[in-house]
Structures are given as structure tokens and as C-alpha cells.
Design a protein around this motif. Structure first.
Motif, PDB file in Angstrom:
ATOM      1  N   ALA A  18      66.486  49.057 -46.329  1.00 23.45           N
ATOM      2  CA  ALA A  18      66.665  50.377 -45.721  1.00 23.45           C
ATOM      3  C   ALA A  18      65.661  51.371 -46.303  1.00 23.45           C
ATOM      4  N   ILE A  19      65.435  51.294 -47.642  1.00 22.88           N
ATOM      5  CA  ILE A  19      64.476  52.213 -48.277  1.00 22.88           C
ATOM      6  C   ILE A  19      63.071  51.973 -47.725  1.00 22.88           C
ATOM      7  N   LEU A  20      62.745  50.681 -47.552  1.00 26.54           N
ATOM      8  CA  LEU A  20      61.393  50.344 -47.044  1.00 26.54           C
ATOM      9  C   LEU A  20      61.148  50.886 -45.639  1.00 26.54           C
ATOM     10  N   LEU A  21      62.230  51.098 -44.914  1.00 27.53           N
ATOM     11  CA  LEU A  21      62.065  51.619 -43.553  1.00 27.53           C
ATOM     12  C   LEU A  21      61.406  52.988 -43.554  1.00 27.53           C
ATOM     13  N   VAL A  22      61.631  53.751 -44.641  1.00 26.17           N
ATOM     14  CA  VAL A  22      61.086  55.119 -44.689  1.00 26.17           C
ATOM     15  C   VAL A  22      59.543  55.090 -44.686  1.00 26.17           C
ATOM     16  N   PRO A  23      58.904  54.373 -45.638  1.00 28.15           N
ATOM     17  CA  PRO A  23      57.432  54.339 -45.565  1.00 28.15           C
ATOM     18  C   PRO A  23      56.898  53.667 -44.302  1.00 28.15           C
ATOM     19  N   ILE A  24      57.665  52.652 -43.836  1.00 29.98           N
ATOM     20  CA  ILE A  24      57.200  51.971 -42.608  1.00 29.98           C
ATOM     21  C   ILE A  24      57.192  52.960 -41.443  1.00 29.98           C
ATOM     22  N   SER A  25      58.284  53.749 -41.382  1.00 28.28           N
ATOM     23  CA  SER A  25      58.365  54.733 -40.306  1.00 28.28           C
ATOM     24  C   SER A  25      57.239  55.753 -40.451  1.00 28.28           C
ATOM     25  N   PHE A  26      56.977  56.131 -41.683  1.00 28.71           N
ATOM     26  CA  PHE A  26      55.906  57.111 -41.941  1.00 28.71           C
ATOM     27  C   PHE A  26      54.548  56.577 -41.482  1.00 28.71           C
ATOM     28  N   LEU A  27      54.369  55.297 -41.765  1.00 24.82           N
ATOM     29  CA  LEU A  27      53.073  54.682 -41.434  1.00 24.82           C
ATOM     30  C   LEU A  27      52.946  54.324 -39.954  1.00 24.82           C
ATOM     31  N   ALA A  28      54.002  53.705 -39.429  1.00 23.07           N
ATOM     32  CA  ALA A  28      53.849  53.025 -38.132  1.00 23.07           C
ATOM     33  C   ALA A  28      54.505  53.730 -36.960  1.00 23.07           C
ATOM     34  N   ARG A  29      55.019  54.958 -37.164  1.00 22.15           N
ATOM     35  CA  ARG A  29      55.670  55.665 -36.057  1.00 22.15           C
ATOM     36  C   ARG A  29      54.694  55.806 -34.888  1.00 22.15           C
ATOM     37  N   PRO A  30      55.154  55.458 -33.661  1.00 24.08           N
ATOM     38  CA  PRO A  30      54.205  55.525 -32.535  1.00 24.08           C
ATOM     39  C   PRO A  30      53.883  56.962 -32.146  1.00 24.08           C
ATOM     40  N   ASN A  31      52.799  57.111 -31.467  1.00 28.30           N
ATOM     41  CA  ASN A  31      52.377  58.438 -31.010  1.00 28.30           C
ATOM     42  C   ASN A  31      53.334  58.953 -29.940  1.00 28.30           C
ATOM     43  N   GLN A  32      53.557  60.254 -29.925  1.00 28.87           N
ATOM     44  CA  GLN A  32      54.440  60.823 -28.909  1.00 28.87           C
ATOM     45  C   GLN A  32      53.694  61.912 -28.172  1.00 28.87           C
ATOM     46  N   ILE A  33      54.130  62.101 -26.950  1.00 27.94           N
ATOM     47  CA  ILE A  33      53.485  63.168 -26.168  1.00 27.94           C
ATOM     48  C   ILE A  33      53.965  64.510 -26.706  1.00 27.94           C
ATOM     49  N   THR A  47      50.951  57.547 -39.657  1.00 24.55           N
ATOM     50  CA  THR A  47      49.572  57.556 -40.179  1.00 24.55           C
ATOM     51  C   THR A  47      48.665  56.623 -39.379  1.00 24.55           C
ATOM     52  N   ILE A  48      49.168  55.420 -39.123  1.00 22.94           N
ATOM     53  CA  ILE A  48      48.336  54.440 -38.395  1.00 22.94           C
ATOM     54  C   ILE A  48      48.009  54.965 -37.003  1.00 22.94           C
ATOM     55  N   SER A  49      49.018  55.547 -36.367  1.00 28.74           N
ATOM     56  CA  SER A  49      48.813  56.073 -35.022  1.00 28.74           C
ATOM     57  C   SER A  49      47.789  57.198 -35.034  1.00 28.74           C
ATOM     58  N   GLN A  50      47.895  58.058 -36.065  1.00 25.01           N
ATOM     59  CA  GLN A  50      46.951  59.179 -36.151  1.00 25.01           C
ATOM     60  C   GLN A  50      45.523  58.675 -36.386  1.00 25.01           C
ATOM     61  N   LEU A  51      45.428  57.661 -37.252  1.00 27.70           N
ATOM     62  CA  LEU A  51      44.100  57.088 -37.508  1.00 27.70           C
ATOM     63  C   LEU A  51      43.517  56.480 -36.237  1.00 27.70           C
ATOM     64  N   ARG A  52      44.409  55.816 -35.487  1.00 27.06           N
ATOM     65  CA  ARG A  52      43.967  55.164 -34.243  1.00 27.06           C
ATOM     66  C   ARG A  52      43.442  56.216 -33.262  1.00 27.06           C
ATOM     67  N   SER A  53      44.196  57.340 -33.175  1.00 28.84           N
ATOM     68  CA  SER A  53      43.751  58.405 -32.267  1.00 28.84           C
ATOM     69  C   SER A  53      42.436  58.997 -32.744  1.00 28.84           C
ATOM     70  N   LYS A  54      42.375  59.205 -34.074  1.00 26.89           N
ATOM     71  CA  LYS A  54      41.182  59.845 -34.634  1.00 26.89           C
ATOM     72  C   LYS A  54      39.926  59.024 -34.339  1.00 26.89           C
ATOM     73  N   HIS A  55      40.058  57.727 -34.497  1.00 31.47           N
ATOM     74  CA  HIS A  55      38.875  56.868 -34.308  1.00 31.47           C
ATOM     75  C   HIS A  55      38.796  56.244 -32.925  1.00 31.47           C
ATOM     76  N   ASN A  56      39.646  56.745 -32.008  1.00 30.79           N
ATOM     77  CA  ASN A  56      39.633  56.234 -30.630  1.00 30.79           C
ATOM     78  C   ASN A  56      39.789  54.722 -30.565  1.00 30.79           C
ATOM     79  N   LEU A  57      40.778  54.220 -31.292  1.00 33.17           N
ATOM     80  CA  LEU A  57      40.944  52.761 -31.332  1.00 33.17           C
ATOM     81  C   LEU A  57      42.124  52.272 -30.491  1.00 33.17           C
ATOM     82  N   SER A  58      42.840  53.187 -29.853  1.00 35.47           N
ATOM     83  CA  SER A  58      43.961  52.700 -29.038  1.00 35.47           C
ATOM     84  C   SER A  58      43.398  51.976 -27.820  1.00 35.47           C
ATOM     85  N   GLN A  59      44.190  51.066 -27.282  1.00 38.32           N
ATOM     86  CA  GLN A  59      43.702  50.252 -26.164  1.00 38.32           C
ATOM     87  C   GLN A  59      43.279  51.136 -25.002  1.00 38.32           C
ATOM     88  N   ALA A  60      44.085  52.206 -24.776  1.00 37.20           N
ATOM     89  CA  ALA A  60      43.781  53.075 -23.641  1.00 37.20           C
ATOM     90  C   ALA A  60      42.458  53.804 -23.833  1.00 37.20           C
TER      91      ALA A  60
END
Lengths: 604, 654
Positions: A18-33, A47-60
Motif C-alpha cells: 500500500a505504501i509503494l502505491l504512493v510513489p507509483i501513483s506519483f510517478l505513473a499517474r496518467p495525464n488528464q485533460i 512524473t513519467i506522464s509529464q516527461l512524456r508530454s515534455k519530450h513529445n513521446l506519447s504515441q499520439a
């Protein structure tokens, strides 16, 4: 209640999970409109989602979402790496067994699994248009497979919207396969009228009118490749996609295609005003501004060097002038010093070196010119030498100038080196020369000569012409030798203002040498000698003077012509003695070459 | 089409040693089965008791086999069908779903879309039916034993053999029905996917008809039809990712016709709807359905004649050779040098008029490879010639030689080009040599050129320094076409044979293993069977004493070592005990063992006959028969093994 140790352990695991869910959520939370209009467009995920957006790495952002590709990836259930391996092996095996339609099919499936891996597109596109096309004996089949390779690249465009390399490859392969391969004549001819291919597969990306050139008889491959590169430039300039290749080799491509276009226009058709304009366009795109797409010319492009400095190739002359102005300022700080040091260095030279130095430039022969390169280095005055003898009160200012000079020197060396890499000066002068009236007239004469040789007409001939009254008159027509004569006259006029084009070795020099030889052979064929007043004799003589006799092979120099005249008794004694003095001088400087001359000179 | 092996059933059984392998494997299985049974029984009951138990089991097999009744077998089979009906429906639904999205992957593009269709559909059917076969047969018996429902069967007066065979029959029936539906659906899917027509993209005005001058169009193309006098610069509409060109051709009788080119493996019939009133050039046309893409050619290949090979080559001096190596990795084609005495001779037998659907016009199909050593004239294809000769017995001087004149032609690489020879000719391409009295006589292709069905066909390359590649399947007489639908069914027979083999294998395994283990084991055996050709290839090359035949990288153990240590294939292994052990494991244990085992399982790769359909050839009867025989024999063997395993199993202990 009695808990066994294992229960405690499980409870601890649960809490840890349960504790590990906190950093995972922090890191891997998906992007929202983001519904807040003030923050629209900002990444709100982990964080990962933000990095992906920043570097234009999302599939879309990488590509259009293709359901087929996504289904393939999903259906392989995480094993798509293995599937890719199997498909690569299969494609190779099919190719080995010459089942090319199966290769094409397998590769189409392969890219669905690796749509954003640019090397796959590059490798297989090349494979289809080069390796597979050359397997076919019939040039029409080859043409088909070249187009298959190009079509393959175009499929990759939608998958790689933020990578300019697909367009670069389309430019490269369109240019080279249609314009340079063994079958280029047939390929270019077929492409000119291949409206079906253009309408169905190219027009989605490029307006066909842009490369449908009336002067080229239809669709032109070099102009098509030019526009593919332009799509890439558009992507870089308008979408700001990251660059994947060095600036120098990237920006050179567009102008290169324009030059190739002009070159092919001069060879495939009778040159005229359209050819001259094409060369002018190529010159402008190379140096200042591309008149076709309105973009910056190659010489004016900002080029980041491997040292991180930004240079423009056209700035070299200005930078050199700036360097000279610094030298002048240095002279102002140390009046007369430079001349003093120069004199000192000259006085240290050997008598022979001094003799060479004092010799007028036009009298220096090959050996003296070679020596002169060394002597110039020996007597060169360096700015720190001037600074060392400057008055004490000016030394600080001189130091500042020295630093400025060093920075400038570095830029000059970078520009020089980058210019050398792309042969900038040569192509600038060459395109400029070709776009002059004598340049086009020379091309025209060369084209006519080639046609006349093909028809076997070497000498002037008479043709009967019937006028509107039915009267028959005889009109003199040029043979190939006359056309070549005109060609050399115009080339001589065109070439003289560009000393850079006379230097060293280049395809132009090589072509000219071949043309001279061809001319000599035609003369021999009709029993004529090498003419006394050959329009480009100055060019041949200059080559001998600068690079030695071996450089012109068996062509005749002015000396050879004079010798021939002497043999024929056409020169008086005074002339002979003058000439023998000169020839003695030459003998002294280039005895080895002179002996070659006797062997190689063809009296015609 | 590439045909690398030409085998008749008798060749396969006797020359290739299939019969001997069968006997050998049967004996090995029987002996090892008896030994294993004896050892297991010895542990349980002691050696003497074990002997009797084994003997009893063996002898009881006879009445179990003889006493099998179809009624009881069918009853068991019906049960098997009923219990798997749901899986049948699910599998079918998956296949239909796969067909729904299949169009995304297949597409209509490429040069021959029908090849992509056939390859995909056969692959999908093969995989789907194989998975279905494993799933239905792997869990059936173990589940029955686990849930003890097997008691309801074994307590009835039914023999163990009937239980095993009954299940096989049941699964085979439901599998066959599934395969039939899958085959039918995929055939309809393919035909509908390929079927299309075109329209003209615009009206063809007179100026859009490009005249053919000196054999070329104004834009530098060779017309697609050598008879063409005009070719249209207007194309058809782009349907199924391709377009067609049109040409006006002049027929032998002087009349003109309009034809469409062959693109994407087919052409279309063309009907002129409107013509130019002045010049009579067609303006508007209508296209028929695609023609020539779904076909099944019936080839007559060359065959060995006595000691003479079906295809033999001579070099530039006229002596026998194996052909020139032009540096290709794939050595399928053997090359002969152009402009020399180098020839390729194909020997044909059994050429009778009865074998040809149209014996008045004998079609000779050529599929030759070309290798240029210099570019030559880019616009010209490499020229070659053929010559046909009757087979003259050297001793029989009375037999006159009849041969064709040398028939020159331009090669068309990677295409099937057809040369047509009229059966009856007077002063045509067929001539009687040294018989002036027959000069003006009519000669018959079958009676004079191939009087006993035999003839030699000689191929030469005319262009100097260029090479012509031939293989046995490169030149054949095209006897006619069979029905594509029937050929398609024959192709599915291959998959059916594979399904039977997998069902039998899974049933045999399920008699002594639990369901999931059966699944994994059966999949393992199938994968092994698919890889059997490769395994034998690796084993032969690694075990060969010829160093040149040795493959880089060694056997499986050495390959694993190199993989883990990231060592390249050429680098020698470090000397020492480890290397010796690796070599021992590879050369003495793994490779000989795997190679031996590969003879006990069918080569599943060979069951896929899609290539024949994809390239438009009738599936060879012998090949089909070999596949069926392999599957039936394997299934029968598995049934026997399954029966004994089931017989010796103590159901109550499960």
C-alpha cells in the motif's frame, strides 16, 4: 485471536504494498485533460506522464494512432519483440529465396510492430528500392520496385510526425535512384509522364504542380526530391522537431537538388534560357536565398559546428575582412613593425628563394609555385610577433586585439573547414558561371556537338534548303568540330572570371580535359592538326605551369605549337631565340616533365 | 514457383527411406514400450509377475483390436463431439472475428494480393485448427478421470481401444467440420477480397493513345503486350490499390482488340463501349472481373530418364557441369554462360496429347533467372533460345531426328512466360533433320517430336558474358488448368492431415498425463515437428566431418554458451574441460538425440501447401498422398501407444 507469524508477515507485505502505491501513483499517474482554461495544455499527470508530454513521446504526439498497429502490438501480448525477430528473419529468408512480394508483405507487417523505429523504415525502404529493385532484369520492374520503396517511406510519414528523417530519405532515394542509377535515363523519362503514380501516391504530400516542369518535359525527379527535402525543412522550421543530423549535411540537401536539376536539364534537353534560370536558382539557393521555396539560402543558414559555435558559410569573406581590419589596427599600434619583420625574414631566405620571391607571379612555373608555398609560410608575419615589438604603452591594447584575432581565426578555420566539406566555393562559382550567358552558350554548343557526333557529322557541311518560293539554296551547317570550337570559345569566356574553378582537380577540369582529348581525336579523324589559335590554349598552358606537364597528358601546349611552327619554318630566327630562352627556363624548372612531353606530345 | 523436391510416393517410401524409418521407429517404440512396461511393473509386482502382466497386456490387445465395434466407437465419438461443441462455437467465432479485421493486415496492394490472402488464410486456419485440436483432445480424458465421470464409461461393456479410438473419431469429426467451415468462409473471404473491377479514370481521347514506335512508347516504356500498336496514357481507376493500363493490339488476322495489362497478378476483360467516330480509337470501355489470379496450372516437369538426370548442364566448352556459381546464397538456380556452348537440357517423359487440355496448342512455361555481368543495353532483356529434339537412340540409325528450329525469346525474370507451339506444323518451328522428302509434310508435335512421349529441351543464353539461371521447375509443359476451388480443398487436406496428427498425439499423451501437461507437451512436440527440418539441417552440418559443411556456432549447448557470454560465432571456444564438455553434449548427446527424435514426429512444416495455391499451381498428388500417409501412420501409431498407456493405467488411482 491467535496470529501465526506468517499472518504478520502477510500483513506487513500488504502495508508495504500500500505504501509503494504512493510513489507509483506519483510517478505513473496518467495525464488528464485540464478543464481549467487557464491551464489548458499543461501536463497534469505523474512524473513519467509529464516527461512524456515534455519530450513529445506519447504515441499520439509521435504519430497518428493506427488501430492496425495497436491491435498487432496488443495481440502479441508483450511478445512483440519476439514477433519482430521472427518477422525480420522471415523477411531475410524470403529475400534470399527471391520471394520479393512476400518480403514486401512481411515488411509491411513488421512496421506495424515497430512503427516509430526510424531505422526500420530507413533500412527496409532502402532495401526495397535498391537491393530488391536491382534483382530484376527488366528496367520497368526496377522502376516499379524503386517506387515500392518510396511508397514504403510515405507510409512511415503518418507514424513519425515528429521525425524529419522519413522526408530526408524520400528526398535521398528519389534523387539518387531516379537521377544517378544506371537506368536514370529511362527512370526519369518514365517518371516525367507517370501521372498515375504522382496523383495516387505523391499528391497527398506534395502539390504535383511544384515539380511538373514544362522545361523538363513533365515531372522531374530532382525537383520531386527537392520538395521532399522541403517538407523536412518545413517540419524543422514550422513544427520545431528535433534535428537528427548535422546542420551542414542537412541544409545542403535542398540546394543540392536544385543544382542536380539544372545539371540534368542541361544534359537531357537543349540548354537555353530555362537552363540558365535553373542554374541561377541553384546559385541563389546555394548562397543567399532559395527563390523556389523562399527559404534561407544554404550559405546564410545558421550551422552549429561540432564545437558548438554557430557559423554561416557566406560570412567567411566578411570574417576575413574583419581579421584584416584587426591586423591594420595592430599596425597602427606598432607602426612599421610588420614591414620590418617581413624584411628581416626575407633577408634570411636563401638566394634562390629570394629569386623566386622576386619573380613576377605569371612567370613562376610549376616548381617555383610549389616552392613559393613554403616561402610564403617562411616570411609570414604573425600578429604576436608584431605585438612583441609594439611600444610598451600599446601592449595592453595589442593583447586585446590578439584575443579578438584568435577568436576570429577560430571562426575562419571552422568556416573554411565546413566549406571544404561541402565544396562550397566550387559549387558557388560553378553555378554562378553556368548561369551566365557564355556558360549557357557553352552548354548549348556542347549539346549540339554531342548530337552531331552521334549523327557522325564532324565537319562543316552543306544542306539544301527550299524556301517558300520553291528555290533551293545550299546552306552551310556546323559539324561537331565547329560546335566544339564554339563550346571552347564560350567556356573560355565563362571560365576566366572564376579563377577558383581553374584550380586543383574537379569534375569540371576532368570533363574539360576529356573534351579537349575528344576534340583532338575528331581533328585527327578528319586529318587536321591541333589549331594554333585554340580558344582554351591559355587554360592548358596554365595547367602545365601550375601542375606540370603530366597534368594535361598528351594535349599540346603553346610551346608545342611554337615548336611545330619552327619545324615548319614559319617562325623567324629572332622568334626562335626568344622561344628557346623561354623553353630553357622551363627546362630548368621542370626537366622531368619536359622529357615526358617529348614522349607524350601528339603532333596531331 | 520454386519446387525444391520432386518426390513420388514410391521414391519417398523406398528411396528416401520412409518405410525403413517407419519400421525402425515402430520396432524401437515397441521394444522400449515393452521394456518400460516391464520395469514399471517389476517395481510394483516383481519381475516374474511383471512378465505375465506385460504379456497379458500385449495379448489382450488382439481381442481389443479385433473386437472393436463401430457402434460403440461412434457412441464415444458422439460424447466427445457433444462435450466440445461450445469450444467449437467459440473457435469459429474467433475465426470470424479474425476475418473481420484480416483486411487490415492483408490489404489489396503488392504485386500479387492473392498470395497474401492464401498465405494469411492458410496460416490462420492452420494455427486455429491446431490450437482447437490440442485443446479438445488434451483436457478431455484427464478431466474425465479427474472428475471420475470416466467410471460411467469404463464400467460399461466398452473396450479400452474403443474409448481411445472413439475419442479420436469424435475429435476428428468435430475438427473436420470446423475446418470445412473455416475453409469455406476463408474461400469466400478471399474471393470477395480479390474480386473487383475498374472504370476508366477519364475518357481516352485520341491524343491519349500513345503510338508504339520502334518497340517503345514515347515515355520510354516497353509496351506490356508485344502486339501493341497503341498504349493508353489514361489509367483505370485505382481499386484494390492498383491500376491497369490499356493497349490496342493487332491480332494475327489483322483485326484490332483492346486489352488490359497484368497488374497485381491479374488482368481484366475489356469491352469497348464507345469509339472515336473518326479514328475508331476506343474512348470508353467496360471492364470484366479479374482474370488469371486464382488459377491452378497443371505442370509436366522434366524427369530422370534412365541414368540421365531430369536437368543437366554443359559448360562453355560443352562438357558436363553443375552450373556456374554467380555468388548467390540460394543455390536453387544453376547458371549457364551466354554466347558459348553452355546449355541446359531438360528431359521430358510422358508427353501425350491426352494430358493436355488443348493439345492443338502446346504451351511451354518458362520461369528463368538472369544474371548480368555487365549492364549492357538497359532497355533490352537478356535473350535466350530453346530447341526441342526427339529422343533418338544412338544405336538405332533408322530413327530420324526431328527437332525444332532454335526459338529465340527475351527472358522475363520472375514472371511465368509462355511460349506456344502449334501441334501440327508444316515448315514451322518443327523440322525433320536430314529428311528432304518430309520438308513439305505436316509434322505433329506428339507423334514426330515426342513419339514415345519423350523429348529433350535445350536452353541456351544468347547474350555474351550474361548468364541464365535454370532449375528443374524453371521449364515445364503447361498441360492446362485444374479448378482453383478443388485445389483449395486439396490445400486444406494438408491442414486436415496435420489436425489428425495433433489430435492423435494429444489423445495419446492424455492417457497418462494431466491436462495442462498434455497441452504443454503437445505444443512442444508440434513446435519440434515444425523445427524438425531445421534440426536435421543443424545436426547434419555440425556432425559433418567436412569442415566446409560445418556451421559456425556449433550445436545448442555451444550456442547457449555463446549467447550468454556474448561471444561471436567465429571466435573459437576457450580450450579446456568446459569446451570439451560442451562439444560432447552437442555432438554425442543433443544433436544425435534430437535428430533421431525428429524421425518420430511428422514434419509439420510440410503440411502447409499454401505455396502451390499462392503461385497458382495444382498441388502435386504425390505430395498430398505423402502428407496424408504421414498423418495417418502417425495417428495410428499414437492410437496404439494411447491404447497401451490407457490400458495399463489404474483409473481408480487417478
Amino acid at each position: 485471536m491467535n496470529f501465526a507469524p506468517s499472518h504478520y508477515r502477510k500483513a506487513i507485505y500488504g502495508i508495504l504494498a500500500a505504501i509503494l502505491l504512493v510513489p507509483i501513483s506519483f510517478l505513473a499517474r496518467p495525464n488528464q485533460i485540464n478543464k481549467n482554461p487557464n491551464q489548458a495544455g499543461e501536463a497534469t499527470g505523474g512524473t513519467i506522464s509529464q516527461l512524456r508530454s515534455k519530450h513529445n513521446l506519447s504515441q499520439a504526439s509521435l504519430s497518428s494512432i493506427d488501430p492496425t498497429s495497436e491491435v498487432m502490438k496488443l495481440a502479441s501480448m508483450g511478445l512483440h519483440g519476439i514477433a519482430v525477430n521472427v518477422l525480420w528473419n522471415q523477411a531475410n529468408a524470403y529475400q534470399e529465396k527471391k520471394a520479393f512480394d512476400k518480403v514486401s508483405g512481411t515488411v509491411d507487417t513488421l512496421v506495424l510492430l515497430q512503427p516509430n523505429f526510424i531505422s526500420v523504415w530507413e533500412f527496409q525502404g532502402h532495401n526495397l528500392s535498391y537491393n530488391i529493385s536491382r534483382e530484376f532484369d527488366d528496367y520497368q520492374d526496377r522502376y516499379f520496385w524503386v517506387k515500392e520503396g518510396l511508397n514504403f517511406f510515405t507510409k512511415g510519414i503518418a507514424y513519425n510526425r515528429r521525425d524529419h528523417r522519413i522526408y530526408d530519405n524520400l528526398g535521398l532515394h528519389t534523387g539518387i535512384k531516379f537521377g544517378v542509377s544506371d537506368e536514370k535515363r529511362q527512370f526519369r523519362q518514365m517518371l516525367r509522364k507517370d501521372r498515375e503514380y504522382v496523383d495516387a501516391l505523391v499528391s497527398k504530400f506534395i502539390n504535383p504542380e511544384l515539380f511538373d516542369r514544362p522545361e523538363a518535359g513533365g515531372f522531374d525527379s530532382w525537383m520531386l526530391s527537392y520538395w521532399w527535402y522541403d517538407k523536412s525543412y518545413e517540419m524543422r522550421e514550422n513544427l520545431g522537431v528535433p534535428k537528427r543530423t548535422s546542420d551542414l549535411m542537412y541544409w545542403v540537401k535542398g540546394p543540392q537538388q536544385l543544382r542536380q536539376y539544372a545539371e540534368n536539364l542541361s544534359v537531357d534537353f537543349r540548354p537555353g534560357e530555362a537552363t540558365r534560370r535553373a542554374w541561377r536558382t541553384a546559385f541563389e539557393a546555394w548562397t543567399d536565398r532559395d527563390p523556389v521555396n523562399g527559404r534561407q539560402g544554404f550559405g546564410k543558414r545558421d550551422i552549429t559546428t561540432s564545437f558548438g559555435t554557430v557559423i554561416r558559410l557566406e560570412d567567411l569573406e566578411r570574417q576575413r575582412e574583419f581579421q584584416r581590419s584587426i591586423a591594420r589596427r595592430m599596425d597602427e599600434l606598432a607602426p612599421g613593425v610588420r614591414q620590418q619583420i617581413t624584411q628581416e625574414k626575407i633577408s634570411r631566405l636563401s638566394p634562390l628563394d629570394q629569386q623566386i620571391l622576386n619573380m613576377p607571379q605569371e612567370e613562376r612555373q610549376y616548381k617555383e609555385m610549389t616552392e613559393m608555398n613554403r616561402i610564403e609560410l617562411d616570411i609570414r608575419v604573425y600578429e604576436d610577433e608584431v605585438r612583441a615589438r609594439a611600444p610598451a604603452e600599446n601592449k595592453v591594447k595589442a593583447d586585446n586585439l590578439l584575443r579578438e584575432l584568435a577568436d576570429g581565426e577560430f571562426l575562419v578555420s571552422q568556416m573554411d573547414s565546413y566549406r571544404y566539406t561541402v565544396n562550397y566555393n566550387y559549387w558557388r562559382d560553378f553555378t554562378d558561371m553556368e548561369s551566365t550567358v557564355p556558360g549557357v552558350l557553352a552548354r548549348q554548343a556542347s549539346y549540339e556537338a554531342t548530337e552531331l557526333v552521334r549523327q557522325g557529322i564532324l565537319e562543316t557541311y552543306e544542306e539544301e534548303v527550299t524556301d517558300e518560293n520553291g528555290a533551293v539554296t545550299k546552306v552551310k551547317r556546323d559539324g561537331a568540330i565547329d560546335a566544339l570550337w564554339r563550346y571552347f570559345q564560350h567556356t573560355s569566356d565563362a571560365l576566366q572570371p572564376y579563377p577558383g574553378l581553374h584550380d586543383g582537380e574537379s569534375t569540371l577540369i576532368e570533363d574539360l580535359m576529356q573534351d579537349f582529348t575528344r576534340f583532338g581525336a575528331h581533328l585527327r579523324d578528319v586529318g587536321r592538326e591541333w589549331p594554333d589559335d585554340f580558344p582554351m590554349q591559355w587554360f592548358i598552358d596554365e595547367r602545365v605551369r601550375r601542375y606540370g606537364r603530366a597534368n594535361i597528358k598528351n594535349l599540346m601546349t603553346t610551346q608545342d605549337i611554337e615548336a611545330r611552327k619552327r619545324e615548319a619554318g614559319l617562325l623567324d630566327q629572332t622568334d626562335q631565340s626568344d622561344q628557346s630562352d623561354q623553353s630553357d627556363q622551363t627546362d630548368q624548372s621542370d626537366q622531368t616533365d619536359q622529357s615526358d612531353q617529348t614522349d607524350q606530345t601528339d603532333p596531331g | 514457383m520454386v519446387v525444391e523436391e520432386f518426390r513420388s510416393v514410391s521414391d519417398w517410401l523406398l528411396t528416401d527411406g520412409a518405410l525403413l524409418t517407419f519400421v525402425f521407429v515402430t520396432v524401437i517404440c515397441a521394444v522400449s514400450g515393452l521394456l518400460l512396461g516391464f520395469i514399471v511393473s517389476s517395481f510394483r509386482h516383481g519381475p516374474s509377475e511383471a512378465f505375465f502382466a506385460v504379456s497379458q497386456t500385449v495379448f489382450q490387445a488382439v481381442p481389443d483390436l479385433v473386437g472393436m465395434r463401430f457402434r460403440r466407437v461412434w457412441a464415444i465419438a458422439r460424447l466427445a463431439i457433444k462435450e466440445n461443441f461450445r469450444l467449437f462455437v467459440v473457435t469459429l467465432a474467433i475465426f470470424v472475428a479474425a476475418l473481420a479485421v484480416a483486411g487490415w493486415f492483408i490489404g489489396g496492394g503488392g504485386k500479387n494480393p492473392e498470395r497474401s490472402y492464401v498465405a494469411f488464410l492458410f496460416f490462420a486456419a492452420q494455427i486455429l485448427v491446431s490450437i482447437f485440436a490440442v485443446l479438445v483432445s488434451a483436457f478431455s480424458l484427464p478431466n474425465d478421470i479427474l472428475s471420475k465421470t470416466i467410471y460411467t464409461v469404463v464400467t460399461k461393456p466398452v473396450r479400452a481401444s474403443e474409448i481411445v479410438v472413439g475419442r479420436f473419431v469424435g475429435f476428428a469429426v468435430i475438427g473436420t467440420v470446423l475446418l470445412a467451415i473455416v475453409g469455406g468462409l476463408s474461400y469466400v473471404f478471399m474471393v470477395r477480397g480479390i474480386d473487383h473491377t475498374h472504370e476508366l479514370s477519364e475518357e481516352i481521347t485520341v491524343d491519349k493513345w500513345l503510338p508504339i514506335v520502334d518497340g517503345f512508347t514515347p515515355d520510354g516504356r516497353r509496351p506490356f503486350d508485344p502486339r501493341a500498336v497503341f498504349e493508353s496514357s489514361v489509367f483505370t481507376t485505382r481499386n484494390n490499390d492498383h491500376v491497369h493500363r490499356l493497349a490496342i493490339v493487332q491480332l494475327p488476322d489483322g483485326a484490332f482488340d483492346v486489352v488490359a495489362d497484368e497488374t497485381a497478378g491479374h488482368t481484366h476483360s475489356v469491352k469497348v463501349v464507345e469509339s472515336d467516330p473518326v479514328t475508331q480509337h476506343p474512348k470508353m470501355v467496360r471492364f470484366g472481373p479479374p482474370q488469371g489470379n486464382l488459377r491452378a496450372r497443371l505442370p509436366i516437369y522434366s524427369s530422370p530418364r534412365g541414368d540421365l538426370a531430369a536437368l543437366s548442364l554443359t559448360d562453355e566448352k560443352g562438357t558436363d557441369t553443375q552450373g556456374v556459381n554467380v555468388g548467390e546464397v540460394w543455390d536453387y538456380h544453376k547458371y549457364i554462360q551466354g554466347g558459348t556452348q553452355s546449355t541446359a537440357t531438360f528431359r521430358f517423359s510422358g508427353l501425350t496429347a491426352a494430358k493436355f487440355s488443348n493439345a492443338d496448342q502446346v504451351n511451354l512455361d518458362l520461369n528463368l533467372a538472369v544474371f548480368r555481368t555487365h549492364i549492357g543495353d538497359v532497355r533490352r532483356r537478356i535473350e535466350a533460345e530453346i530447341e526441342l529434339r526427339n529422343v533418338v537412340d544412338v544405336a538405332d540409325t533408322a530413327t530420324a531426328q526431328v527437332k525444332s528450329v532454335k526459338i529465340p525469346f527475351e527472358t522475363e525474370e520472375f514472371k511465368v512466360q509462355t511460349l506456344t507451339i502449334s501441334r501440327k506444323q508444316k515448315n514451322g518451328t518443327i523440322r525433320a533433320v536430314g529428311q528432304p522428302d518430309r520438308t513439305n509434310q505436316e509434322l505433329d508435335f506428339f507423334e514426330d517430336l515426342a513419339p514415345n512421349g519423350e523429348l529433350d529441351l535445350i536452353v541456351r543464353c544468347i547474350d555474351q558474358k550474361q548468364y541464365l539461371g535454370v532449375a528443374r521447375a524453371s521449364v515445364y509443359f503447361h498441360a492446362g488448368d485444374t479448378s482453383f476451388g478443388w485445389n483449395y480443398i486439396r490445400g486444406f487436406l494438408g491442414i486436415w492431415a496435420q489436425m489428425l496428427a495433433i489430435i492423435a498425439l494429444s489423445i495419446a499423451l492424455s492417457t497418462f498425463l494431466k491436462g495442462p501437461v498434455v497441452l504443454i507437451s503437445a505444443v512442444g512436440v508440434v513446435v519440434f515437428g515444425y523445427s524438425a527440418n531445421f534440426i536435421v539441417f543443424v545436426a547434419n552440418s555440425v556432425l559433418s566431418t567436412d569442415r566446409l559443411a560445418n556451421m559456425w556456432g556449433g550445436g545448442p549447448a555451444e550456442a547457449l554458451y555463446r549467447l550468454v557470454t556474448q561471444m561471436n560465432l567465429q571466435h573459437p571456444l576457450p580450450p579446456g574441460l568446459g569446451t570439451q564438455m560442451l562439444t560432447f553434449v552437442d555432438k554425442q548427446l543433443l544433436l544425435p538425440g534430437l535428430k533421431s527424435l525428429s524421425f518420430a514426429v511428422p514434419r509439420f512444416e510440410n503440411f502447409n501447401l499454401a505455396n502451390y495455391l499462392a503461385y497458382g499451381y495444382t498441388i502435386d498428388n504425390h505430395l498430398l498422398m505423402i502428407n496424408l500417409l504421414t498423418a495417418f501412420t502417425f495417428a495410428a501409431g499414437m492410437m496404439v501407444i494411447g491404447y497401451f498407456c490407457f490400458k495399463t493405467r489404474e483409473i481408480a488411482a487417478a
